[in-house]
Design a protein around this motif. Structure first.
Motif, PDB file in Angstrom:
ATOM      1  N   ALA A  20       4.523   4.471   1.773  1.00 28.51           N
ATOM      2  CA  ALA A  20       5.690   4.706   2.631  1.00 28.51           C
ATOM      3  C   ALA A  20       6.513   3.446   2.856  1.00 28.51           C
ATOM      4  N   SER A  21       6.074   2.306   2.293  1.00 26.85           N
ATOM      5  CA  SER A  21       6.788   1.039   2.525  1.00 26.85           C
ATOM      6  C   SER A  21       6.597   0.113   1.330  1.00 26.85           C
ATOM      7  N   GLY A  22       7.505  -0.812   1.157  1.00 29.59           N
ATOM      8  CA  GLY A  22       7.333  -1.936   0.245  1.00 29.59           C
ATOM      9  C   GLY A  22       6.995  -1.555  -1.190  1.00 29.59           C
ATOM     10  N   ILE A  23       5.982  -2.224  -1.748  1.00 27.54           N
ATOM     11  CA  ILE A  23       5.590  -2.032  -3.153  1.00 27.54           C
ATOM     12  C   ILE A  23       5.152  -0.584  -3.390  1.00 27.54           C
ATOM     13  N   GLY A  24       4.391  -0.023  -2.457  1.00 29.24           N
ATOM     14  CA  GLY A  24       3.908   1.347  -2.626  1.00 29.24           C
ATOM     15  C   GLY A  24       5.050   2.347  -2.652  1.00 29.24           C
ATOM     16  N   LEU A  41      -0.268   8.693   0.585  1.00 33.57           N
ATOM     17  CA  LEU A  41      -1.161   8.620   1.757  1.00 33.57           C
ATOM     18  C   LEU A  41      -0.788   7.365   2.519  1.00 33.57           C
ATOM     19  N   ASP A  42      -0.478   7.515   3.803  1.00 35.03           N
ATOM     20  CA  ASP A  42      -0.079   6.332   4.571  1.00 35.03           C
ATOM     21  C   ASP A  42      -0.412   6.564   6.039  1.00 35.03           C
ATOM     22  N   LEU A  43      -0.693   5.460   6.738  1.00 35.21           N
ATOM     23  CA  LEU A  43      -0.893   5.518   8.185  1.00 35.21           C
ATOM     24  C   LEU A  43       0.322   6.119   8.860  1.00 35.21           C
ATOM     25  N   ALA A  57      -2.843   9.440   6.526  1.00 36.44           N
ATOM     26  CA  ALA A  57      -4.266   9.147   6.310  1.00 36.44           C
ATOM     27  C   ALA A  57      -4.495   7.655   6.497  1.00 36.44           C
ATOM     28  N   ASP A  58      -5.728   7.325   6.876  1.00 38.82           N
ATOM     29  CA  ASP A  58      -6.112   5.938   7.115  1.00 38.82           C
ATOM     30  C   ASP A  58      -7.185   5.565   6.087  1.00 38.82           C
ATOM     31  N   VAL A  59      -6.877   4.632   5.179  1.00 38.53           N
ATOM     32  CA  VAL A  59      -7.843   4.305   4.119  1.00 38.53           C
ATOM     33  C   VAL A  59      -9.093   3.602   4.656  1.00 38.53           C
ATOM     34  N   SER A  60      -9.068   3.205   5.936  1.00 40.92           N
ATOM     35  CA  SER A  60     -10.273   2.588   6.503  1.00 40.92           C
ATOM     36  C   SER A  60     -11.194   3.620   7.149  1.00 40.92           C
ATOM     37  N   ASN A  85      -3.974   2.631  -5.847  1.00 45.40           N
ATOM     38  CA  ASN A  85      -4.592   2.080  -4.635  1.00 45.40           C
ATOM     39  C   ASN A  85      -3.777   0.872  -4.208  1.00 45.40           C
ATOM     40  N   ASN A  86      -2.903   1.073  -3.260  1.00 45.05           N
ATOM     41  CA  ASN A  86      -1.949   0.014  -2.907  1.00 45.05           C
ATOM     42  C   ASN A  86      -2.020  -0.425  -1.447  1.00 45.05           C
ATOM     43  N   ALA A  87      -2.497   0.464  -0.554  1.00 44.19           N
ATOM     44  CA  ALA A  87      -2.495   0.119   0.882  1.00 44.19           C
ATOM     45  C   ALA A  87      -3.268  -1.178   1.100  1.00 44.19           C
ATOM     46  N   LEU A 150      -9.344 -15.309   4.073  1.00 47.43           N
ATOM     47  CA  LEU A 150      -9.805 -13.924   4.173  1.00 47.43           C
ATOM     48  C   LEU A 150      -9.030 -13.019   3.219  1.00 47.43           C
ATOM     49  N   TYR A 151      -7.712 -13.139   3.220  1.00 42.90           N
ATOM     50  CA  TYR A 151      -6.886 -12.299   2.340  1.00 42.90           C
ATOM     51  C   TYR A 151      -7.270 -12.532   0.873  1.00 42.90           C
ATOM     52  N   SER A 152      -7.445 -13.802   0.491  1.00 45.13           N
ATOM     53  CA  SER A 152      -7.796 -14.119  -0.896  1.00 45.13           C
ATOM     54  C   SER A 152      -9.153 -13.531  -1.257  1.00 45.13           C
ATOM     55  N   SER A 154     -10.495 -10.913  -0.027  1.00 43.69           N
ATOM     56  CA  SER A 154     -10.356  -9.447  -0.163  1.00 43.69           C
ATOM     57  C   SER A 154      -9.747  -9.106  -1.520  1.00 43.69           C
ATOM     58  N   LYS A 155      -8.782  -9.886  -1.974  1.00 48.94           N
ATOM     59  CA  LYS A 155      -8.132  -9.576  -3.250  1.00 48.94           C
ATOM     60  C   LYS A 155      -9.008 -10.006  -4.430  1.00 48.94           C
ATOM     61  N   GLY A 156      -9.844 -11.035  -4.238  1.00 48.55           N
ATOM     62  CA  GLY A 156     -10.829 -11.373  -5.261  1.00 48.55           C
ATOM     63  C   GLY A 156     -11.769 -10.199  -5.484  1.00 48.55           C
ATOM     64  N   THR A 183       4.589 -13.571  -4.340  1.00 47.85           N
ATOM     65  CA  THR A 183       5.206 -13.195  -3.063  1.00 47.85           C
ATOM     66  C   THR A 183       6.353 -12.227  -3.334  1.00 47.85           C
ATOM     67  N   ALA A 184       6.227 -11.019  -2.776  1.00 48.22           N
ATOM     68  CA  ALA A 184       7.194  -9.955  -3.067  1.00 48.22           C
ATOM     69  C   ALA A 184       8.026  -9.666  -1.827  1.00 48.22           C
ATOM     70  N   ASP A 185       9.296  -9.375  -2.067  1.00 49.49           N
ATOM     71  CA  ASP A 185      10.254  -9.168  -0.981  1.00 49.49           C
ATOM     72  C   ASP A 185      10.064  -7.770  -0.395  1.00 49.49           C
ATOM     73  N   THR A 186       9.173  -7.636   0.573  1.00 49.50           N
ATOM     74  CA  THR A 186       8.858  -6.340   1.193  1.00 49.50           C
ATOM     75  C   THR A 186       8.918  -6.486   2.710  1.00 49.50           C
ATOM     76  N   PRO A 187       8.860  -5.369   3.446  1.00 50.11           N
ATOM     77  CA  PRO A 187       8.833  -5.467   4.909  1.00 50.11           C
ATOM     78  C   PRO A 187       7.712  -6.363   5.434  1.00 50.11           C
ATOM     79  N   GLY A 190       8.966  -9.742   5.302  1.00 50.40           N
ATOM     80  CA  GLY A 190       9.996  -9.776   6.347  1.00 50.40           C
ATOM     81  C   GLY A 190       9.383 -10.003   7.727  1.00 50.40           C
ATOM     82  N   ARG A 191       8.251  -9.353   7.979  1.00 43.96           N
ATOM     83  CA  ARG A 191       7.584  -9.521   9.287  1.00 43.96           C
ATOM     84  C   ARG A 191       7.062 -10.945   9.448  1.00 43.96           C
ATOM     85  N   LEU A 192       6.504 -11.506   8.359  1.00 46.02           N
ATOM     86  CA  LEU A 192       5.999 -12.889   8.418  1.00 46.02           C
ATOM     87  C   LEU A 192       7.138 -13.860   8.698  1.00 46.02           C
TER      88      LEU A 192
END
Ligand code: NAD
Length: 255
Positions: A20-24, A41-43, A57-60, A85-87, A150-152, A154-156, A183-187, A190-192
């Motif tokens: 529903a947003s950005g890359i997805g 599927l999106d929150l 849906a919540d993927v967690s 799988n993008n969320a 932490l982010y790295s 998770s992506k590893g 780094t992709a130009d997404t919401p 934008g929030r960061l």
């Protein structure tokens, strides 16, 4: 498959998490434009408008994923060929900055979320003649980025999961690949930036750090996902396709 336009998805059924947003969202729209029927599927599915089929849906949450995938397959006419799988969510800081609760949360969404959705979708994908899973990973999986421990991590894990799933399902005719955006130009970005003291200066500095002098666009990442999901990539599995403006491959420019 046309030789002049190889990325055709006519008649294929696709599911995009975080669509529903950005890359997805860019991916869901491109898959639909290329002929697929697409469920998201999106929150918060409010950003996924027709022809996209938005499902909350919540993927967690395993029950939410199982219900969401079943509802998506139902609305797609009982079939599924493509899972994106993008969320994902972000985390900033060194290993000292995030507590256990933050680690559990980010790994739950970014890693287990992809495992859960794949687990729910695989029985349907096995019945497809063009089954493909594409995971949105990140250059953070391999780049050693500062302030992204932490982010790295998770992506590893997403990269390793992609390779292991590719091996497990290759003889079932299910291809599994990932894209590694820079780094992709997404919401999200934008929030960061909005949280910075001087968002405009921060944005200019971010652009200047990119080899191409600009961020990657969501549409450029979507194009790579659409290729990997398409029959044009029928012999491509177990790969990570970087869409990073040269961030990983190029040497820094001389000052
Ligand atoms: P975004 O915040 O614009 O979109 C993310 C979407 O995922 C949102 O619609 C959100 O509602 C949804 N989502 C979040 N948590 C969810 C959950 N638990 N269940 C269901 N949906 C959920 O972000 P984006 O920049 O488009 O990022 C998408 C993916 O791309 C993420 O996996 C991210 O790690 C990856 N990525 C982004 C960048 C970047 O610079 N933007 C770079 C590399 C990788």
């Amino acid at each position: 498959m046309s030789e002049t336009d190889p990325i055709r998805l006519d008649g294929l059924k696709a599911l995009v998490t975080g669509g529903a947003s950005g890359i997805g969202h860019a991916t869901a729209c491109l898959l639909a434009a290329r002929g697929a029927d697409v469920a998201v599927l999106d929150l918060d599915p409010s950003g996924a408008r027709a022809p996209l089929l938005g499902i909350k849906a919540d993927v967690s949450d395993d029950a939410s994923v199982r219900e969401g995938v079943a509802a998506a397959v139902d609305r797609l006419g009982g079939r599924l060929d493509i899972l994106v799988n993008n969320a994902g969510i972000g985390a900033v800081g060194t290993v000292e900055d995030n507590d256990d609760a933050q680690w559990h949360r980010v790994l739950d969404v970014n890693v287990l979320g992809m495992a859960r959705t794949s687990r729910a979708a695989l029985p349907r994908l096995r019945r497809s003649a063009h089954a493909a899973i594409v995971n949105t990973c990140s250059i953070a999986a391999t780049a050693g980025l500062p302030q992204r421990a932490l982010y790295s991590a998770s992506k590893g894990a997403v990269l390793s999961l992609t390779l292991a799933m590719a091996a497990d399902h290759v003889r079932e005719g299910i291809r599994v690949n990932c894209v590694n955006p820079g780094t992709a130009d997404t919401p999200w970005v934008g929030r960061l930036l909005a949280a910075a003291d001087d968002p405009e200066a921060e944005r200019a500095a971010l652009d200047a750090r990119q080899p191409m002098g600009r961020l990657v666009t969501a549409g450029e990442v979507a194009a790579a996902i659409a290729y990997l999901a398409s029959p044009a990539a029928a012999s491509v599995t177990g790969t990570a396709l970087a869409v990073d403006g040269g961030m990983q491959g190029l040497r820094p420019r001389p000052a």
